[in-house]
Design a protein around this motif. Structure first.
Motif, mmCIF file in Angstrom:
data_model
loop_
_atom_site.group_PDB
_atom_site.id
_atom_site.type_symbol
_atom_site.label_atom_id
_atom_site.label_comp_id
_atom_site.label_asym_id
_atom_site.label_seq_id
_atom_site.Cartn_x
_atom_site.Cartn_y
_atom_site.Cartn_z
ATOM 1 N N MET A 35 16.683 2.375 0.021
ATOM 2 C CA MET A 35 15.778 3.355 -0.510
ATOM 3 C C MET A 35 14.564 3.187 0.367
ATOM 4 O O MET A 35 13.755 2.251 0.117
ATOM 5 C CB MET A 35 15.400 3.390 -1.692
ATOM 6 C CG MET A 35 16.798 3.338 -2.737
ATOM 7 S SD MET A 35 16.104 3.465 -4.460
ATOM 8 C CE MET A 35 15.424 1.957 -4.925
ATOM 9 N N ASP A 36 14.215 3.701 1.532
ATOM 10 C CA ASP A 36 13.056 3.588 2.288
ATOM 11 C C ASP A 36 12.268 4.936 2.721
ATOM 12 O O ASP A 36 12.795 5.860 2.549
ATOM 13 C CB ASP A 36 13.717 2.804 3.665
ATOM 14 C CG ASP A 36 12.422 1.952 4.278
ATOM 15 O OD1 ASP A 36 11.501 1.829 3.684
ATOM 16 O OD2 ASP A 36 12.577 1.758 5.591
ATOM 17 N N GLY A 37 10.977 4.666 2.740
ATOM 18 C CA GLY A 37 10.095 5.438 3.316
ATOM 19 C C GLY A 37 9.256 6.259 2.460
ATOM 20 O O GLY A 37 8.489 7.239 2.601
ATOM 21 N N ASN A 38 8.977 5.393 1.097
ATOM 22 C CA ASN A 38 8.099 6.070 0.163
ATOM 23 C C ASN A 38 6.599 5.981 0.669
ATOM 24 O O ASN A 38 5.964 7.027 0.381
ATOM 25 C CB ASN A 38 8.227 4.886 -1.042
ATOM 26 C CG ASN A 38 9.428 5.074 -1.984
ATOM 27 O OD1 ASN A 38 10.062 6.014 -1.581
ATOM 28 N ND2 ASN A 38 9.613 4.159 -2.848
ATOM 29 N N GLY A 39 6.118 5.035 1.244
ATOM 30 C CA GLY A 39 4.952 4.935 1.760
ATOM 31 C C GLY A 39 4.581 6.124 2.904
ATOM 32 O O GLY A 39 3.617 6.753 2.627
ATOM 33 N N ARG A 40 5.496 6.144 3.855
ATOM 34 C CA ARG A 40 5.454 7.079 4.844
ATOM 35 C C ARG A 40 5.284 8.397 4.210
ATOM 36 O O ARG A 40 4.547 9.539 4.443
ATOM 37 C CB ARG A 40 6.398 7.183 6.066
ATOM 38 C CG ARG A 40 6.220 6.208 7.040
ATOM 39 C CD ARG A 40 7.419 5.947 7.958
ATOM 40 N NE ARG A 40 8.467 4.945 6.937
ATOM 41 C CZ ARG A 40 9.506 4.756 7.137
ATOM 42 N NH1 ARG A 40 10.031 5.165 8.268
ATOM 43 N NH2 ARG A 40 10.237 3.927 6.593
ATOM 44 N N TRP A 41 6.129 8.994 3.214
ATOM 45 C CA TRP A 41 6.051 10.199 2.548
ATOM 46 C C TRP A 41 4.766 10.400 1.798
ATOM 47 O O TRP A 41 4.156 11.428 2.092
ATOM 48 C CB TRP A 41 7.050 10.109 1.242
ATOM 49 C CG TRP A 41 7.445 11.332 0.470
ATOM 50 C CD1 TRP A 41 8.182 12.117 0.630
ATOM 51 C CD2 TRP A 41 6.426 11.677 -0.541
ATOM 52 N NE1 TRP A 41 8.073 13.325 -0.377
ATOM 53 C CE2 TRP A 41 7.061 12.968 -1.182
ATOM 54 C CE3 TRP A 41 5.527 11.021 -1.231
ATOM 55 C CZ2 TRP A 41 6.588 13.447 -2.245
ATOM 56 C CZ3 TRP A 41 4.838 11.927 -2.444
ATOM 57 C CH2 TRP A 41 5.355 13.013 -2.882
ATOM 58 N N LYS A 86 5.511 -9.918 0.268
ATOM 59 C CA LYS A 86 4.289 -9.953 1.468
ATOM 60 C C LYS A 86 3.415 -9.008 1.232
ATOM 61 O O LYS A 86 2.241 -8.886 1.832
ATOM 62 C CB LYS A 86 4.985 -9.868 2.730
ATOM 63 C CG LYS A 86 5.620 -11.143 3.167
ATOM 64 C CD LYS A 86 6.297 -10.779 4.683
ATOM 65 C CE LYS A 86 7.426 -11.542 5.025
ATOM 66 N NZ LYS A 86 8.447 -10.955 6.007
ATOM 67 N N ARG A 87 3.695 -7.592 0.489
ATOM 68 C CA ARG A 87 2.778 -6.626 0.222
ATOM 69 C C ARG A 87 1.590 -6.682 -0.426
ATOM 70 O O ARG A 87 1.523 -7.776 -1.131
ATOM 71 C CB ARG A 87 3.744 -5.362 -0.266
ATOM 72 C CG ARG A 87 4.942 -5.098 0.654
ATOM 73 C CD ARG A 87 5.567 -3.923 0.161
ATOM 74 N NE ARG A 87 6.702 -3.294 0.946
ATOM 75 C CZ ARG A 87 7.196 -2.303 1.177
ATOM 76 N NH1 ARG A 87 6.892 -1.248 0.490
ATOM 77 N NH2 ARG A 87 8.356 -2.048 1.981
ATOM 78 N N PRO A 88 0.546 -5.899 -0.162
ATOM 79 C CA PRO A 88 -0.553 -6.098 -0.992
ATOM 80 C C PRO A 88 -0.427 -6.263 -2.540
ATOM 81 O O PRO A 88 0.453 -5.661 -2.924
ATOM 82 C CB PRO A 88 -1.498 -4.811 -0.646
ATOM 83 C CG PRO A 88 -0.798 -4.387 0.450
ATOM 84 C CD PRO A 88 0.460 -4.712 0.652
HETATM 85 MG MG MG Z 1 10.086 0.709 4.100
#
Ligand code: MG
Ligand code: IPE
Ligand code: IPE
Length: 256
Positions: A35-41, A86-88
């Motif tokens: 499940m990828d792309g939440n940030g870009r959304w 590694k994320r904030p």
């Molecule tokens: Mg991602």
């Protein structure tokens, strides 16, 4: 996401057209999703990344329900990788709190749909309160015999292999086994997915053409399906499209 009545209606119509195209006799047994792309959304809407994660929950709900209704045996969702620490800190905290909210809110629905929850990953590395909520949901759904819903949390494909080799080593050390034949069966039986068939279909959203350390052993012969759709916009429609595409493929497993 465009949630106007008009676009919802169109989406429902698209789903209705796709559903009969699915051959119920040839369903993938196990579907795994990155499940990828939440940030870009979120960024595309001028929102914060965490708003994208919040929006992604709806897609999780929809896909779990759709998979159960179709009669898929196993659904594995990649929710948090060992690299995602590694994320904030704020983003990690939000992800953990969303996970807790999801579990508390959705467990009754999982139960009423006979869905069994399972966790893939180093659960012991998650915050205590998350572990507690997960244990509660695991116990509550333990007896369910419908869809097996694996959620990959603090998961890494390499970490999983390390853990498998450690387990095998312990069996030897404790004298439980005196000789062990190192073969595919032994390794598979010591993975987090022990006893489960490998994914037939691996879906990744947001267009990235990479595996990001997901199920490295198990996807040896999985069929891949990548969509540009960002995870919060993923719906039944994309799930059906992926299954239809999968059913048109010829799987050869190295043969002719
Ligand atoms: Mg991602
Ligand atoms: C996927 O969305 C969710 C998790 C990895 C937890 P991302 O947060 O990776 O979204 P992008 O890739 O930055 O758009
Ligand atoms: C993969 O997404 C991990 C999950 C979906 C949980 P990432 O966004 O973390 O992967 P990369 O960084 O793009 O490879």
């Amino acid at each position: 996401m465009d949630t106007t009545g008009h676009s919802l209606k169109r989406r429902n119509q698209q789903e209705e057209k796709l559903l009969p195209q699915i051959d119920r006799e040839k369903l993938p047994q196990h579907i795994a999703i990155i499940m990828d792309g939440n940030g870009r959304w979120a960024e595309r809407r001028g929102l914060k990344r965490v708003d994208g994660h919040r929006a992604g929950i709806k897609a999780v709900r929809e896909v779990v329900e759709a998979a159960a209704n179709l009669g898929i045996k196993i659904l594995t969702l990649y929710a948090f990788s060992v690299e995602n620490w590694k994320r904030p800190l704020k983003e990690v905290k939000t992800l953990m709190s969303l996970l807790r909210k999801y579990i508390k809110k959705e467990t009754p629905t999982l139960l009423s749909n006979n869905i069994k929850l399972s966790v893939l990953g180093r659960m012991e590395g998650l915050p205590g309160e998350v572990q507690r909520d997960l244990r509660w949901a695991l116990e509550a759904t333990h007896h369910c015999t419908g869809l097996l819903f694996n959620i990959a949390l603090n998961y890494g494909g390499r970490t999983e292999l390390i853990d498998a080799f450690r387990k095998i080593w312990q069996q030897l050390e404790k004298g439980k086994e005196t000789t062990l034949t190192i073969d595919e069966e032994l390794i598979a039986n010591n993975l987090y997915t022990a006893g489960q068939p490998d994914p037939d279909l691996l879906i990744r959203t947001s267009g990235e053409m990479r595996l990001s350390n997901f199920l490295l052993w198990q996807i040896a012969y999985s069929e891949l399906w990548v969509t540009e759709t960002l995870w919060p916009d993923f719906s039944r429609k994309e799930l059906y499209e992926a299954i239809i595409s999968y059913q048109k493929r010829e799987r050869r497993f190295g043969g002719v």
